[in-house]
Design an enzyme around this catalytic site. Structure first.
Site, short mmCIF file in Angstrom:
data_model
loop_
_atom_site.label_atom_id
_atom_site.label_comp_id
_atom_site.label_asym_id
_atom_site.label_seq_id
_atom_site.Cartn_x
_atom_site.Cartn_y
_atom_site.Cartn_z
CB SER A 33 92.96 -0.33 -20.21
OG SER A 33 93.09 0.74 -21.10
NE ARG A 133 84.43 9.98 -25.61
CZ ARG A 133 85.39 9.45 -24.87
NH1 ARG A 133 85.60 9.87 -23.65
NH2 ARG A 133 86.14 8.49 -25.35
CG ASP A 332 94.22 6.72 -25.51
OD1 ASP A 332 93.37 7.35 -26.15
OD2 ASP A 332 93.94 5.78 -24.74
#
Length: 449
Positions: A33, A133, A332
């Site tokens: 990230s 997605r 996650d």
């Protein structure tokens, strides 16, 4: 555009066998990230940004290539060390070809936000997994700000062509779900808009974008909203200035060797520089509730992100209930938590996992299948995952990874301590987030062959 061929001929299976105690010290890769955001904000800043500890996985490298295609100068200066010379807010140029993000959901969605505030037209594409997605919930708020989707596949899927706004509008946007990607896309688009752009979240999601925007010189205020929410207000059209960024080790990657050490008898390992941002450490909290021995030392910080050294010892785990409000801080990590729960005594209930259904694969179903095929009783009730642990895992299963790096790594971790070996059908996608995973685990003593 070429995409990885995932036909059986191209797959590389791997088997994890019960290993002896895991020992040693490791630094898992830089946080994904933070790596994406450092490259994007470096590209939107004026002057030079130096990044150390960057994750050099395929996802992040695709973001680096995208920043170059949009006009920034991006250069690798050494191992995990990069330099970005930015173009300034709203300074992106129109790329000559579609931007290919491979498997990177974060990269593609954040860059959509950054592009939405620039008067250019860009086509976004990716591999088969990324093409499946949903992108609609990212582009909906961007269209309110003046961007336009000129072409996309059904349901707003990739390939998608986005025309950025000539005069972006500041908006007040309430996110429909706790998603750092939606919030970040709106804030990045808001950099180019006059006045203030506001994002309101009912459930707080990861705050990496806000912390890093501040690090690069933006004026941004985050305040509490309701019981679990945040209201984030960004002042538009700042001059972002190049900044140095030390990328901490990724807690989502640290989760794999951490759980492997907890379930493998006699293990004791150290993981260095792991990010301890409270919006990312839900897994550590949960494992400690299960009885895990996890010690933190050497706490320090950089670019607004705290980090620490972790010492993990093999532990007897017990089943717990994980509340739904913890989901955003460990979304996650549920896959590898399900592995820990399989080795725990008693039932672990993980509540409110609807976000797992829109990841690289339907991770909820895939996680249940991974556990079931290795002899552990598991059920999905609504959006809750329930694992009935008995303290041991029979193993012996072959796990379908569905082009998902986290399923692949979780299954290999399970094999470190299961009675019979665990095989995965394909290791290819591990490289998207953790290229060194297999050699690193072998150095710690895992038996992967």
């Amino acid at each position: 555009m070429s995409h990885p061929d995932t036909s059986a001929a191209q797959q590389t299976p791997l088997t994890a066998r019960k290993s002896g105690a895991l020992r040693g010290s490791a630094r898992v890769p830089g946080d994904k990230s933070i790596s994406h955001r450092a490259l994007i904000l470096g590209a939107l800043a004026v002057g030079e940004t130096r990044i150390t500890g960057l994750l050099e996985g395929e996802d992040v490298l695709n973001t680096a290539k995208a920043m170059q295609a949009l006009g920034a100068r991006v250069e690798r200066t050494g191992d995990f060390a990069w330099k970005v010379n930015g173009v300034g807010v709203a300074g992106f140029v129109e790329p000559k070809a579609p931007l290919d993000f491979g498997n990177a959901g974060t990269g593609s969605r954040l860059v959509m936000g950054a592009v939405a505030g620039c008067p250019i037209t860009v086509t976004f594409d990716g591999d088969a997994s990324l093409r499946s997605r949903p992108m609609r919930r990212i582009v909906d708020p961007l269209e309110l700000m003046g961007a336009k989707v000129i072409a996309s596949q059904e349901g707003g899927r990739l390939p998608l062509t986005l025309q950025g706004a000539r005069d972006p509008l500041p908006i007040v946007y309430r996110t429909p779900v706790a998603s750092a990607q939606i919030k970040s896309a709106v804030l990045l688009a808001g950099l180019s808009a006059p006045g203030t752009t506001t994002v309101i979240e009912t459930e707080a999601s990861r705050d990496h974008t806000e912390l890093m925007l501040k690090h690069f010189g933006a004026e941004i205020v985050s305040e509490k909203e309701g019981a679990h929410g945040r209201k984030i207000t960004l002042t538009g059209q700042p001059e972002l200035k190049g900044a140095d960024v030390v990328v901490p080790a990724d807690p989502s990657s640290a989760a794999f060797p951490m759980v492997a050490a907890l379930i493998t008898p006699g293990s004791e390992i150290e993981l260095t520089d792991v990010m301890t941002n409270p919006l990312r450490t839900g897994l550590f909290t949960t494992l400690r509730e299960m009885g895990a021995s996890i010690e933190e030392t050497d706490v320090r910080g950089d670019a607004g992100e705290p980090m620490a050294k972790f010492r993990i010892r093999a532990s007897k785990l017990k089943g717990v209930e994980v509340p739904p409000e913890r989901a955003p801080s460990m979304i996650d990590e549920y896959l590898v938590l399900a592995v820990a729960a399989s080795f725990a005594e008693g039932t672990t209930i993980m509540r409110g996992l609807q976000e797992l259904r829109v990841k690289e694969s339907d991770r909820l179903e895939a996680t249940a299948a991974m556990i079931r095929v290795n002899g552990v009783k598991v059920e999905i009730i609504g959006d809750d995952l329930i694992v009935h642990g008995t303290g041991r895992v029979p193993g012996g299963g072959t796990v379908a990874t569905h082009m998902d790096h986290r399923i692949a790594m979780s299954a290999l971790v399970m094999g470190c301590a299961s009675d019979a070996p665990v095989t995965i059908d394909d290791t290819t996608f591990i490289a998207t987030s953790f290229p060194d995973f297999i050699p690193m685990m072998r150095r710690l003593g895992a038996d992967f062959a």
